[in-house]
Scaffold this motif. Structure first.
Motif, PDB file in Angstrom:
ATOM      1  N   ARG A   1       0.808  -1.216   0.000  1.00  8.90           N
ATOM      2  CA  ARG A   1       0.000   0.000   0.000  1.00  8.90           C
ATOM      3  C   ARG A   1       0.847   1.275   0.000  1.00  8.90           C
ATOM      4  O   ARG A   1       0.363   2.348  -0.331  1.00  8.90           O
ATOM      5  CB  ARG A   1      -0.893  -0.017   1.247  1.00  8.90           C
ATOM      6  CG  ARG A   1      -2.213   0.604   1.026  1.00  8.90           C
ATOM      7  CD  ARG A   1      -3.102   0.451   2.233  1.00  8.90           C
ATOM      8  NE  ARG A   1      -3.796   1.727   2.373  1.00  8.90           N
ATOM      9  CZ  ARG A   1      -4.193   2.261   3.479  1.00  8.90           C
ATOM     10  NH1 ARG A   1      -3.991   1.646   4.615  1.00  8.90           N
ATOM     11  NH2 ARG A   1      -4.799   3.415   3.496  1.00  8.90           N
ATOM     12  N   ILE A   2       2.101   1.133   0.376  1.00 10.48           N
ATOM     13  CA  ILE A   2       3.002   2.283   0.437  1.00 10.48           C
ATOM     14  C   ILE A   2       3.543   2.546  -0.970  1.00 10.48           C
ATOM     15  O   ILE A   2       3.942   1.613  -1.673  1.00 10.48           O
ATOM     16  CB  ILE A   2       4.165   2.012   1.422  1.00 10.48           C
ATOM     17  CG1 ILE A   2       3.608   1.810   2.835  1.00 10.48           C
ATOM     18  CG2 ILE A   2       5.175   3.153   1.394  1.00 10.48           C
ATOM     19  CD1 ILE A   2       4.646   1.375   3.858  1.00 10.48           C
ATOM     20  N   GLY A   3       3.555   3.790  -1.385  1.00 13.52           N
ATOM     21  CA  GLY A   3       4.067   4.149  -2.700  1.00 13.52           C
ATOM     22  C   GLY A   3       5.513   3.703  -2.883  1.00 13.52           C
ATOM     23  O   GLY A   3       6.271   3.626  -1.909  1.00 13.52           O
ATOM     24  N   LYS A   4       5.892   3.410  -4.101  1.00 11.26           N
ATOM     25  CA  LYS A   4       7.243   2.893  -4.387  1.00 11.26           C
ATOM     26  C   LYS A   4       8.331   3.892  -4.002  1.00 11.26           C
ATOM     27  O   LYS A   4       9.371   3.517  -3.470  1.00 11.26           O
ATOM     28  CB  LYS A   4       7.383   2.516  -5.865  1.00 11.26           C
ATOM     29  CG  LYS A   4       6.383   1.499  -6.355  1.00 11.26           C
ATOM     30  CD  LYS A   4       6.516   0.186  -5.647  1.00 11.26           C
ATOM     31  CE  LYS A   4       5.580  -0.825  -6.289  1.00 11.26           C
ATOM     32  NZ  LYS A   4       5.147  -1.856  -5.397  1.00 11.26           N
ATOM     33  N   ALA A   5       8.118   5.168  -4.265  1.00  8.62           N
ATOM     34  CA  ALA A   5       9.120   6.170  -3.891  1.00  8.62           C
ATOM     35  C   ALA A   5       9.229   6.263  -2.375  1.00  8.62           C
ATOM     36  O   ALA A   5      10.335   6.289  -1.823  1.00  8.62           O
ATOM     37  CB  ALA A   5       8.771   7.525  -4.493  1.00  8.62           C
ATOM     38  N   GLU A   6       8.094   6.298  -1.689  1.00  8.12           N
ATOM     39  CA  GLU A   6       8.095   6.364  -0.234  1.00  8.12           C
ATOM     40  C   GLU A   6       8.779   5.145   0.366  1.00  8.12           C
ATOM     41  O   GLU A   6       9.565   5.259   1.309  1.00  8.12           O
ATOM     42  CB  GLU A   6       6.659   6.472   0.309  1.00  8.12           C
ATOM     43  CG  GLU A   6       5.976   7.785   0.033  1.00  8.12           C
ATOM     44  CD  GLU A   6       5.227   7.831  -1.306  1.00  8.12           C
ATOM     45  OE1 GLU A   6       5.523   7.004  -2.199  1.00  8.12           O
ATOM     46  OE2 GLU A   6       4.369   8.711  -1.454  1.00  8.12           O
ATOM     47  N   LEU A   7       8.489   3.982  -0.196  1.00  5.04           N
ATOM     48  CA  LEU A   7       9.093   2.742   0.281  1.00  5.04           C
ATOM     49  C   LEU A   7      10.615   2.779   0.114  1.00  5.04           C
ATOM     50  O   LEU A   7      11.358   2.408   1.025  1.00  5.04           O
ATOM     51  CB  LEU A   7       8.489   1.544  -0.463  1.00  5.04           C
ATOM     52  CG  LEU A   7       8.915   0.158  -0.009  1.00  5.04           C
ATOM     53  CD1 LEU A   7       8.573  -0.065   1.462  1.00  5.04           C
ATOM     54  CD2 LEU A   7       8.240  -0.899  -0.887  1.00  5.04           C
ATOM     55  N   SER A   8      11.070   3.249  -1.017  1.00  4.03           N
ATOM     56  CA  SER A   8      12.514   3.336  -1.255  1.00  4.03           C
ATOM     57  C   SER A   8      13.179   4.318  -0.292  1.00  4.03           C
ATOM     58  O   SER A   8      14.268   4.052   0.228  1.00  4.03           O
ATOM     59  CB  SER A   8      12.789   3.751  -2.704  1.00  4.03           C
ATOM     60  OG  SER A   8      12.312   2.772  -3.593  1.00  4.03           O
TER      61      SER A   8
END
Length: 137
Positions: free
Chosen positions: A76-83
């Motif tokens: 559910r977490i955006g890919k940029a945020e996750l990175s």
């Protein structure tokens, strides 16, 4: 190159891990440096080494995120945020050369540049919880 610029390159490379198989990842790193020829060889090695170490600890970093993002699962977490979270948590937990406050501050700055307006507070909240847990150890 400033530390913040090195960190931004690490983030950009790490972001690409979401779009390829782990076996192909070293090739993605090589392609990144071909497209960014201005990065000196010494800095390429530093960036590459850190990215590969991050990848080796990805499961551990994701467990930390899952433990502190209670209402959010990783998909559910955006890919940029996750990175950004992975990079900052790596710096907080595994990189003794980066003070925790710097890791958090830099993560918030990256989120303001690459994510939506709500991401900065989300990232800051998770990283602050991880920091508190580290203080309690």
């Amino acid at each position: 190159m400033k530390r913040s610029e090195v960190r931004e390159h690490i983030f950009k490379i790490l972001f690409s891990v979401e779009f390829c198989e782990r076996e192909e990842f070293q090739e993605q790193v090589n392609l990144y440096f071909q497209e960014h020829e201005f990065i000196r060889e010494k800095q390429q090695k530093e960036i590459s080494d850190k990215v590969m170490d991050l990848i080796d600890h990805l499961d551990e970093l994701d467990q930390e995120i899952a433990a502190h993002a209670k209402a959010w699962n990783l998909t559910r977490i955006g890919k940029a945020e996750l990175s950004i979270l992975r990079l900052a948590i790596y710096e907080i937990l595994l990189d003794n050369n980066v003070p925790r406050k710097v890791a958090i501050s830099e993560a918030v700055l990256l989120s303001k540049k690459y994510c939506n307006e709500k991401a900065a507070s989300f990232i800051n909240g998770i990283l602050s919880k991880i920091g508190q847990d580290e203080d309690e150890k």
